[in-house]
Design a protein around this motif. Structure first.
Motif, PDB file in Angstrom:
ATOM      1  N   THR A   2       0.833  -1.196   0.000  1.00 48.26           N
ATOM      2  CA  THR A   2       0.000   0.000   0.000  1.00 48.26           C
ATOM      3  C   THR A   2       0.869   1.247   0.000  1.00 48.26           C
ATOM      4  O   THR A   2       2.076   1.177   0.277  1.00 48.26           O
ATOM      5  CB  THR A   2      -0.912   0.028   1.228  1.00 48.26           C
ATOM      6  OG1 THR A   2      -0.089   0.224   2.404  1.00 48.26           O
ATOM      7  CG2 THR A   2      -1.718  -1.259   1.364  1.00 48.26           C
ATOM      8  N   GLU A 262      -6.662  15.210  -5.514  1.00 47.70           N
ATOM      9  CA  GLU A 262      -7.231  13.882  -5.730  1.00 47.70           C
ATOM     10  C   GLU A 262      -7.043  13.409  -7.169  1.00 47.70           C
ATOM     11  O   GLU A 262      -6.857  12.221  -7.421  1.00 47.70           O
ATOM     12  CB  GLU A 262      -8.709  13.892  -5.353  1.00 47.70           C
ATOM     13  CG  GLU A 262      -8.927  14.039  -3.846  1.00 47.70           C
ATOM     14  CD  GLU A 262     -10.388  14.073  -3.457  1.00 47.70           C
ATOM     15  OE1 GLU A 262     -11.206  14.602  -4.248  1.00 47.70           O
ATOM     16  OE2 GLU A 262     -10.717  13.580  -2.348  1.00 47.70           O
ATOM     17  N   SER A 263      -7.054  14.355  -8.108  1.00 42.64           N
ATOM     18  CA  SER A 263      -6.902  13.982  -9.515  1.00 42.64           C
ATOM     19  C   SER A 263      -5.513  13.462  -9.839  1.00 42.64           C
ATOM     20  O   SER A 263      -5.319  12.791 -10.867  1.00 42.64           O
ATOM     21  CB  SER A 263      -7.213  15.188 -10.410  1.00 42.64           C
ATOM     22  OG  SER A 263      -6.161  16.160 -10.364  1.00 42.64           O
ATOM     23  N   ARG A 265      -3.698  11.445  -7.862  1.00 44.53           N
ATOM     24  CA  ARG A 265      -3.392  10.163  -7.244  1.00 44.53           C
ATOM     25  C   ARG A 265      -3.332   9.076  -8.329  1.00 44.53           C
ATOM     26  O   ARG A 265      -4.252   8.913  -9.122  1.00 44.53           O
ATOM     27  CB  ARG A 265      -4.461   9.794  -6.214  1.00 44.53           C
ATOM     28  CG  ARG A 265      -4.055   8.584  -5.368  1.00 44.53           C
ATOM     29  CD  ARG A 265      -5.243   7.889  -4.718  1.00 44.53           C
ATOM     30  NE  ARG A 265      -6.146   8.785  -4.050  1.00 44.53           N
ATOM     31  CZ  ARG A 265      -6.357   8.813  -2.734  1.00 44.53           C
ATOM     32  NH1 ARG A 265      -5.698   8.002  -1.933  1.00 44.53           N
ATOM     33  NH2 ARG A 265      -7.262   9.640  -2.239  1.00 44.53           N
ATOM     34  N   GLY A 266      -2.242   8.327  -8.352  1.00 46.50           N
ATOM     35  CA  GLY A 266      -2.107   7.259  -9.323  1.00 46.50           C
ATOM     36  C   GLY A 266      -2.906   6.023  -8.936  1.00 46.50           C
ATOM     37  O   GLY A 266      -3.422   5.914  -7.813  1.00 46.50           O
ATOM     38  N   ALA A 267      -2.983   5.071  -9.855  1.00 52.37           N
ATOM     39  CA  ALA A 267      -3.704   3.832  -9.585  1.00 52.37           C
ATOM     40  C   ALA A 267      -3.082   3.058  -8.429  1.00 52.37           C
ATOM     41  O   ALA A 267      -3.768   2.271  -7.758  1.00 52.37           O
ATOM     42  CB  ALA A 267      -3.721   2.969 -10.851  1.00 52.37           C
ATOM     43  N   ASP A 268      -1.807   3.294  -8.173  1.00 51.02           N
ATOM     44  CA  ASP A 268      -1.117   2.633  -7.056  1.00 51.02           C
ATOM     45  C   ASP A 268      -1.248   3.406  -5.749  1.00 51.02           C
ATOM     46  O   ASP A 268      -0.632   3.049  -4.748  1.00 51.02           O
ATOM     47  CB  ASP A 268       0.363   2.428  -7.387  1.00 51.02           C
ATOM     48  CG  ASP A 268       1.093   3.736  -7.708  1.00 51.02           C
ATOM     49  OD1 ASP A 268       0.460   4.815  -7.656  1.00 51.02           O
ATOM     50  OD2 ASP A 268       2.303   3.686  -8.015  1.00 51.02           O
ATOM     51  N   GLY A 269      -2.032   4.512  -5.760  1.00 52.99           N
ATOM     52  CA  GLY A 269      -2.233   5.297  -4.552  1.00 52.99           C
ATOM     53  C   GLY A 269      -1.121   6.272  -4.246  1.00 52.99           C
ATOM     54  O   GLY A 269      -1.083   6.842  -3.156  1.00 52.99           O
ATOM     55  N   TRP A 271       1.551   9.652  -5.465  1.00 52.40           N
ATOM     56  CA  TRP A 271       1.646  10.889  -6.223  1.00 52.40           C
ATOM     57  C   TRP A 271       3.049  11.012  -6.812  1.00 52.40           C
ATOM     58  O   TRP A 271       4.026  10.515  -6.230  1.00 52.40           O
ATOM     59  CB  TRP A 271       1.358  12.096  -5.332  1.00 52.40           C
ATOM     60  CG  TRP A 271      -0.085  12.375  -5.101  1.00 52.40           C
ATOM     61  CD1 TRP A 271      -0.844  13.347  -5.682  1.00 52.40           C
ATOM     62  CD2 TRP A 271      -0.983  11.671  -4.208  1.00 52.40           C
ATOM     63  NE1 TRP A 271      -2.138  13.294  -5.224  1.00 52.40           N
ATOM     64  CE2 TRP A 271      -2.252  12.289  -4.307  1.00 52.40           C
ATOM     65  CE3 TRP A 271      -0.835  10.583  -3.337  1.00 52.40           C
ATOM     66  CZ2 TRP A 271      -3.353  11.844  -3.578  1.00 52.40           C
ATOM     67  CZ3 TRP A 271      -1.933  10.139  -2.610  1.00 52.40           C
ATOM     68  CH2 TRP A 271      -3.178  10.768  -2.737  1.00 52.40           C
ATOM     69  N   THR A 297       3.441  12.030  -1.748  1.00 50.78           N
ATOM     70  CA  THR A 297       2.416  11.085  -1.315  1.00 50.78           C
ATOM     71  C   THR A 297       2.090  11.282   0.162  1.00 50.78           C
ATOM     72  O   THR A 297       0.911  11.315   0.552  1.00 50.78           O
ATOM     73  CB  THR A 297       2.881   9.646  -1.585  1.00 50.78           C
ATOM     74  OG1 THR A 297       3.078   9.465  -2.998  1.00 50.78           O
ATOM     75  CG2 THR A 297       1.856   8.631  -1.086  1.00 50.78           C
TER      76      THR A 297
END
Length: 310
Positions: A2, A262-263, A265-269, A271, A297
């Motif tokens: 995570t 928020e826009s 944030r990558g698919a892996d959670g 930045w 992040t």
């Protein structure tokens, strides 16, 4: 892994903040992790690079031009201390105290030869100096008093005020706000300082942290890109981080900047690092622009937690 686990698998400067802000770690564990900053990793490396006279790179704000004629002075004393503060190095550590003591005795501003903790002439620089001094236990009260008198009619500050500018600057205002907040956190709150900060909060919020009040246009497209270290530069994430640290209650004026965060944030959670401010550095903290950034992040996650907690 995570995003939080990724942050915990990092340098102590990031790990202790992730533990404190993003997990339910107990205070003793957080404190123990924070204590490691002076012993290992980035914090220890910076301390080891201090010159015998107490400066870094031979200068307070500008290293000697013979060393770095074409670069911004990110290796100089002021920016190194700013970074140690952002790492959260323990100001009560004996080695840290000795390092700061050498700065107090020997570091002088290139502008006029003033001692480091007496400050310079520009509020943007003095805001950083107050943040550093208050964090490390130095007396910067006279500098705070000066900054309070330099607030402009719109609530913020501008380094160009001495040349006639009557409008505040985001870059100057965020620096002063961070300094005043650190002073109130370390030394104690006062009605005058709090009132001055709150006026400046409105300056930022009324502009949605990014727009001109007169036209609604984005002031600077680079402010939509997130950097670390921030140096003297403003961006939206830096503004949000300050408001979070100041305990400001979010309102509708923050909807747009939060949506921006928020826009990204990558698919892996995670930045990305987006806008590294070019110049000589002691060593790299991340892998470069366009790559996942632990610092961004960490900062984005705790800003979102603060905002959604309301």
């Amino acid at each position: 892994m995570t995003a939080v686990d990724w942050l915990l698998d990092s340098d102590p400067a990031i790990r202790w903040q992730a533990m404190r802000d993003l997990t339910d770690a107990d205070e003793a564990s957080v404190a123990a992790e924070r204590a490691r900053i002076a012993d290992e990793g980035w914090g220890a490396r910076l301390l080891a690079l201090q010159d015998a006279d107490g400066q870094w790179a031979g200068g307070t704000y500008f290293p000697p031009v013979t060393r770095e004629p074409e670069n911004q002075p990110w290796t100089a004393t002021a920016f190194t201390l700013q970074l140690l503060r952002q790492f959260g190095i323990d100001p009560d550590d004996e080695r840290v105290g000795a390092a700061v003591g050498l700065v107090r005795e020997n570091s002088r501003w290139e502008y006029d030869g003033s001692r480091f903790f007496d400050g310079e002439v520009e509020p943007c620089i003095n805001g950083m100096t107050v943040a550093i001094g208050a964090y490390f236990g130095e007396d910067v009260s006279a500098l705070v008093d000066r900054l309070l008198t330099e607030s402009l009619d719109d609530g913020g500050w501008n380094c160009e005020a001495e040349f006639g500018s009557a409008r505040s600057s985001f870059n100057s205002t965020i620096s002063v706000l961070e300094g005043l907040l650190q002073y109130e956190t370390s030394v104690g709150a006062s009605a005058e300082i709090t009132a001055s900060r709150e006026r400046a909060h409105e300056y930022l919020l009324d502009r949605h942290l990014m727009r001109r009040l007169t036209t609604g246009e984005i002031v600077n497209d680079h402010w939509l890109e997130f950097s670390f270290p921030v140096r003297w530069h403003y961006d939206v994430l830096r503004g949000l981080e300050y408001l979070r640290a100041a305990g400001v209650k979010p309102d509708e004026r923050l909807a747009e900047p939060i949506q921006l965060v928020e826009s990204k944030r990558g698919a892996d959670g995670r930045w990305l690092l987006e806008n590294t401010h070019q110049g000589a550095v002691h060593f790299e903290l991340e892998q470069g622009d366009g790559r996942p950034s632990r610092w961004n992040t960490l900062r984005a996650l705790r800003v979102l937690d603060w905002y959604h907690a309301g």
